[in-house]
Design a protein around this motif. Structure first.
Motif, PDB file in Angstrom:
ATOM      1  N   ILE A 232       6.047   5.796   5.499  1.00 50.70           N
ATOM      2  CA  ILE A 232       5.315   4.768   4.390  1.00 50.70           C
ATOM      3  C   ILE A 232       5.039   3.429   4.599  1.00 50.70           C
ATOM      4  N   GLY A 233       5.008   3.335   5.948  1.00 55.19           N
ATOM      5  CA  GLY A 233       3.910   1.940   5.980  1.00 55.19           C
ATOM      6  C   GLY A 233       4.814   0.900   5.659  1.00 55.19           C
ATOM      7  N   GLY A 234       4.029  -0.135   5.362  1.00 60.76           N
ATOM      8  CA  GLY A 234       4.379  -1.316   5.008  1.00 60.76           C
ATOM      9  C   GLY A 234       3.985  -2.917   6.018  1.00 60.76           C
ATOM     10  N   LYS A 235       2.698  -3.676   5.137  1.00 61.92           N
ATOM     11  CA  LYS A 235       2.542  -4.714   6.036  1.00 61.92           C
ATOM     12  C   LYS A 235       2.637  -5.793   5.052  1.00 61.92           C
ATOM     13  N   GLU A 253       6.207  -3.157  -1.217  1.00 62.03           N
ATOM     14  CA  GLU A 253       5.531  -4.021   0.242  1.00 62.03           C
ATOM     15  C   GLU A 253       3.755  -3.589  -0.142  1.00 62.03           C
ATOM     16  N   ARG A 254       2.987  -4.403   0.508  1.00 63.58           N
ATOM     17  CA  ARG A 254       2.025  -4.033   0.287  1.00 63.58           C
ATOM     18  C   ARG A 254       1.472  -2.634   1.289  1.00 63.58           C
ATOM     19  N   LYS A 255       0.518  -1.605   1.253  1.00 62.68           N
ATOM     20  CA  LYS A 255       0.063  -1.122   2.264  1.00 62.68           C
ATOM     21  C   LYS A 255       0.969  -0.316   2.237  1.00 62.68           C
ATOM     22  N   SER A 256       1.757   0.033   1.823  1.00 63.88           N
ATOM     23  CA  SER A 256       3.158   1.355   2.069  1.00 63.88           C
ATOM     24  C   SER A 256       2.962   1.872   0.479  1.00 63.88           C
ATOM     25  N   ASP A 257       3.488   3.225   1.331  1.00 67.15           N
ATOM     26  CA  ASP A 257       3.768   4.712  -0.074  1.00 67.15           C
ATOM     27  C   ASP A 257       4.573   4.868  -0.720  1.00 67.15           C
ATOM     28  N   GLY A 258       5.881   4.061  -0.845  1.00 72.19           N
ATOM     29  CA  GLY A 258       7.017   4.001  -0.969  1.00 72.19           C
ATOM     30  C   GLY A 258       8.084   2.372  -1.101  1.00 72.19           C
ATOM     31  N   VAL A 259       8.542   2.635  -1.821  1.00 72.27           N
ATOM     32  CA  VAL A 259       9.427   1.349  -1.801  1.00 72.27           C
ATOM     33  C   VAL A 259      11.267   1.530  -1.178  1.00 72.27           C
ATOM     34  N   LEU A 260      11.367   0.240  -0.110  1.00 76.83           N
ATOM     35  CA  LEU A 260      12.862   0.830   0.233  1.00 76.83           C
ATOM     36  C   LEU A 260      14.301   0.642   0.011  1.00 76.83           C
ATOM     37  N   GLN A 269      21.697  -3.096   6.351  1.00 74.33           N
ATOM     38  CA  GLN A 269      21.519  -1.374   6.261  1.00 74.33           C
ATOM     39  C   GLN A 269      20.946  -1.081   4.767  1.00 74.33           C
ATOM     40  N   MET A 270      19.893  -0.151   6.020  1.00 77.36           N
ATOM     41  CA  MET A 270      19.009   0.717   4.415  1.00 77.36           C
ATOM     42  C   MET A 270      19.456   2.342   3.993  1.00 77.36           C
ATOM     43  N   LEU A 271      19.596   1.949   3.042  1.00 80.13           N
ATOM     44  CA  LEU A 271      20.030   3.752   2.296  1.00 80.13           C
ATOM     45  C   LEU A 271      18.710   4.678   2.230  1.00 80.13           C
ATOM     46  N   GLY A 272      18.393   4.417   2.450  1.00 79.01           N
ATOM     47  CA  GLY A 272      16.811   5.076   2.527  1.00 79.01           C
ATOM     48  C   GLY A 272      15.124   4.526   1.913  1.00 79.01           C
ATOM     49  N   TYR A 273      14.631   5.392   1.262  1.00 76.06           N
ATOM     50  CA  TYR A 273      13.506   4.928   0.706  1.00 76.06           C
ATOM     51  C   TYR A 273      13.058   5.970   0.267  1.00 76.06           C
ATOM     52  N   LEU A 274      12.689   5.971  -1.191  1.00 73.79           N
ATOM     53  CA  LEU A 274      10.687   6.535  -2.097  1.00 73.79           C
ATOM     54  C   LEU A 274       9.871   6.324  -1.293  1.00 73.79           C
ATOM     55  N   ARG A 275       9.178   7.669  -1.537  1.00 70.60           N
ATOM     56  CA  ARG A 275       7.934   7.910  -1.122  1.00 70.60           C
ATOM     57  C   ARG A 275       6.897   8.951  -1.640  1.00 70.60           C
ATOM     58  N   GLY A 276       5.741   8.743  -1.531  1.00 66.90           N
ATOM     59  CA  GLY A 276       4.849   9.100  -2.821  1.00 66.90           C
ATOM     60  C   GLY A 276       4.665   7.679  -4.034  1.00 66.90           C
ATOM     61  N   ARG A 277       4.406   6.556  -3.378  1.00 68.26           N
ATOM     62  CA  ARG A 277       4.272   5.700  -4.506  1.00 68.26           C
ATOM     63  C   ARG A 277       2.956   5.468  -4.686  1.00 68.26           C
ATOM     64  N   LYS A 278       1.987   5.981  -3.856  1.00 69.12           N
ATOM     65  CA  LYS A 278       1.010   5.681  -3.637  1.00 69.12           C
ATOM     66  C   LYS A 278      -0.243   4.243  -3.752  1.00 69.12           C
ATOM     67  N   ALA A 279       0.534   3.226  -2.592  1.00 63.53           N
ATOM     68  CA  ALA A 279      -0.133   2.217  -2.715  1.00 63.53           C
ATOM     69  C   ALA A 279      -0.469   1.660  -1.585  1.00 63.53           C
ATOM     70  N   MET A 280      -1.184   2.819  -0.813  1.00 63.11           N
ATOM     71  CA  MET A 280      -1.696   1.871   0.537  1.00 63.11           C
ATOM     72  C   MET A 280      -2.727   1.401   0.081  1.00 63.11           C
ATOM     73  N   THR A 281      -2.297  -0.122  -0.206  1.00 66.92           N
ATOM     74  CA  THR A 281      -3.842  -0.660  -0.276  1.00 66.92           C
ATOM     75  C   THR A 281      -3.211  -2.761  -0.329  1.00 66.92           C
ATOM     76  N   ASN A 282      -3.775  -3.334  -0.059  1.00 63.90           N
ATOM     77  CA  ASN A 282      -3.776  -5.227   0.013  1.00 63.90           C
ATOM     78  C   ASN A 282      -3.101  -5.483  -1.485  1.00 63.90           C
ATOM     79  N   GLN A 283      -3.745  -4.640  -2.557  1.00 67.40           N
ATOM     80  CA  GLN A 283      -3.486  -5.236  -3.930  1.00 67.40           C
ATOM     81  C   GLN A 283      -1.365  -5.122  -4.032  1.00 67.40           C
ATOM     82  N   ARG A 284      -1.657  -6.744  -4.839  1.00 67.71           N
ATOM     83  CA  ARG A 284      -0.338  -5.920  -5.028  1.00 67.71           C
ATOM     84  C   ARG A 284       0.208  -5.578  -6.036  1.00 67.71           C
ATOM     85  N   MET A 285       1.370  -4.730  -6.293  1.00 65.01           N
ATOM     86  CA  MET A 285       1.857  -3.998  -7.335  1.00 65.01           C
ATOM     87  C   MET A 285       2.843  -3.692  -6.996  1.00 65.01           C
ATOM     88  N   SER A 286       2.998  -3.273  -8.390  1.00 67.80           N
ATOM     89  CA  SER A 286       4.483  -3.918  -8.974  1.00 67.80           C
ATOM     90  C   SER A 286       5.278  -3.143  -9.558  1.00 67.80           C
TER      91      SER A 286
END
Length: 384
Positions: A232-235, A253-260, A269-286
């Motif tokens: 999912i990326g992340g910057k 995160e910014r430039k991320s397709d999901g949530v950790l 300890q990371m349990l998992g991640y949510l994908r398919g958020r569609k937020a691959m941008t530097n814009q803040r998206m809450s």
């Protein structure tokens, strides 16, 4: 890859901002939140939205450096709460932090955050005014620094607590010390009353502190080198949200397709991640996290650059990647915020992004900016 299991919902819009040229297009089921001049369609570019604690008012932050207040019509919700809890904090570069009322354009108080050595203003990159502190204190995050303010002590006195996120700059340079270096871009206090503060940085680190950020460091961890990073990326961290039970931490995160998804009982300890958020941008998206039943059940909701908002059900129970359970089209542009009303039955969304004028070399007839961009606030009821 298309996930065929995602349920497509059609929400009902019950209120929205209306541009002057579009007044005739409002349906009978919608209540105008405000009539906005057509010239503001590009200037507004709604960056975020947030409910006041009583649920009667919606605050928005826009690209034109204005905070706008939308008071819900009395008949929009069945039983709105006390409208007196409408104070909010704002900050701009090289100025004191301002406490104001959403119902009147006047400053209630101001608070100085000044470097004691250089006497220059320190710019907060994150501010929270958590209800868990009873409205008596607020927290700011800046470059390698977290500060706690007492609301009853405005003026030049400054914070009541200064907490560097690294022991000292000198130790950090020579490789010593424990902590995290970078701009503190997100803050969140646990909702359970245990006083644990989570702080995130643009350098992709998370620190946990006790005593609401005025106590000792409980631990730090990096989110950069994980399995999710490849998927999912992340910057850089832009938002931290606790689960209602205070056990799980959601990291956007910014430039991320999901949530950790992290379990804070085991730091790092990371349990998992949510994908398919569609937020691959530097814009803040809450994102927003809401309780959904008993035994700690909850949902995570987020908007996307494709105009959809999506929801994930009980994401803490799934290891690895998890696709959204629901999705619904709410705008024709980037959904920068999707925030649920305190009652849980209504959601507010806003959209918009910075818009560059059409290039003179473009061929063919040019569309108007109104057709190219949607910058609006809408209130929805979700299907049961």
């Amino acid at each position: 890859m298309v996930n065929d299991t995602v349920k497509t919902w059609i929400p009902s819009c019950i209120a929205s901002t209306v541009y002057s040229a579009d007044v005739d297009e409002v349906t009978e089921s919608e209540t105008p939140l405000a009539r906005v001049p057509e010239s503001d369609v590009n200037a507004q570019s709604f960056k975020s939205a947030e409910w006041t604690p009583d649920g009667t008012t919606l605050l928005t932050d826009s690209a034109d450096h204005h905070i706008r207040t939308f008071v819900l019509p009395p008949d929009l919700l069945d039983s709105p709460s006390d409208p007196s809890t409408t104070l909010f904090l704002s900050s701009v570069r090289d100025h004191p932090i301002r406490l104001a009322s959403a119902l009147a354009p006047v400053s209630v108080a101001s608070y100085s955050l000044v470097n004691p050595t250089t006497e220059a203003f320190i710019t907060p990159h994150s501010i929270i005014y958590p209800s868990s502190l009873g409205g008596t204190h607020f927290l700011t995050g800046s470059d390698s620094l977290i500060c706690l303010f007492d609301v009853s002590r405005p003026g030049k006195d400054g914070p009541v607590s200064w907490l560097p996120t690294i022991p000292s700059k000198r130790k950090q340079i020579v490789g010593g010390g424990i902590g995290m270096k970078g701009i503190v871009s997100a803050l969140a206090v646990s909702p359970t009353g245990d006083g644990i503060l989570a702080a995130g940085t643009f350098t992709r680190q998370v620190g946990l502190y006790n005593s609401n950020g005025s106590g000792e460091l409980l631990g730090t961890f990096s989110i950069a080198k994980t399995e999710a990073n490849r998927v999912i990326g992340g910057k850089g961290i832009t938002q931290l949200v606790w689960s209602p039970c205070g056990r799980y931490l959601y990291i956007a995160e910014r430039k991320s397709d999901g949530v950790l998804v992290y379990d804070v009982r085991v730091t790092g300890q990371m349990l998992g991640y949510l994908r398919g958020r569609k937020a691959m941008t530097n814009q803040r998206m809450s994102i927003d996290v809401i309780a959904a039943g008993v035994d700690g059940a909850h949902e995570v909701w987020a908007g996307g650059t494709d105009g959809f908002m999506r929801g994930w059900k009980n994401p803490m129970y799934a290891a690895g990647g998890q696709d959204p359970e629901w999705e619904m089209k709410v705008h024709d542009d980037t959904v920068s915020s999707a925030v649920f009303h305190p009652t849980g039955s209504v959601v507010a969304t806003c959209c918009g992004q910075r818009n560059n004028p059409s290039s003179p070399s473009d061929s063919g007839p040019k569309e108007s900016n109104r057709k190219k961009r949607e910058n609006s606030v809408k209130i929805w009821t979700l299907p049961s």
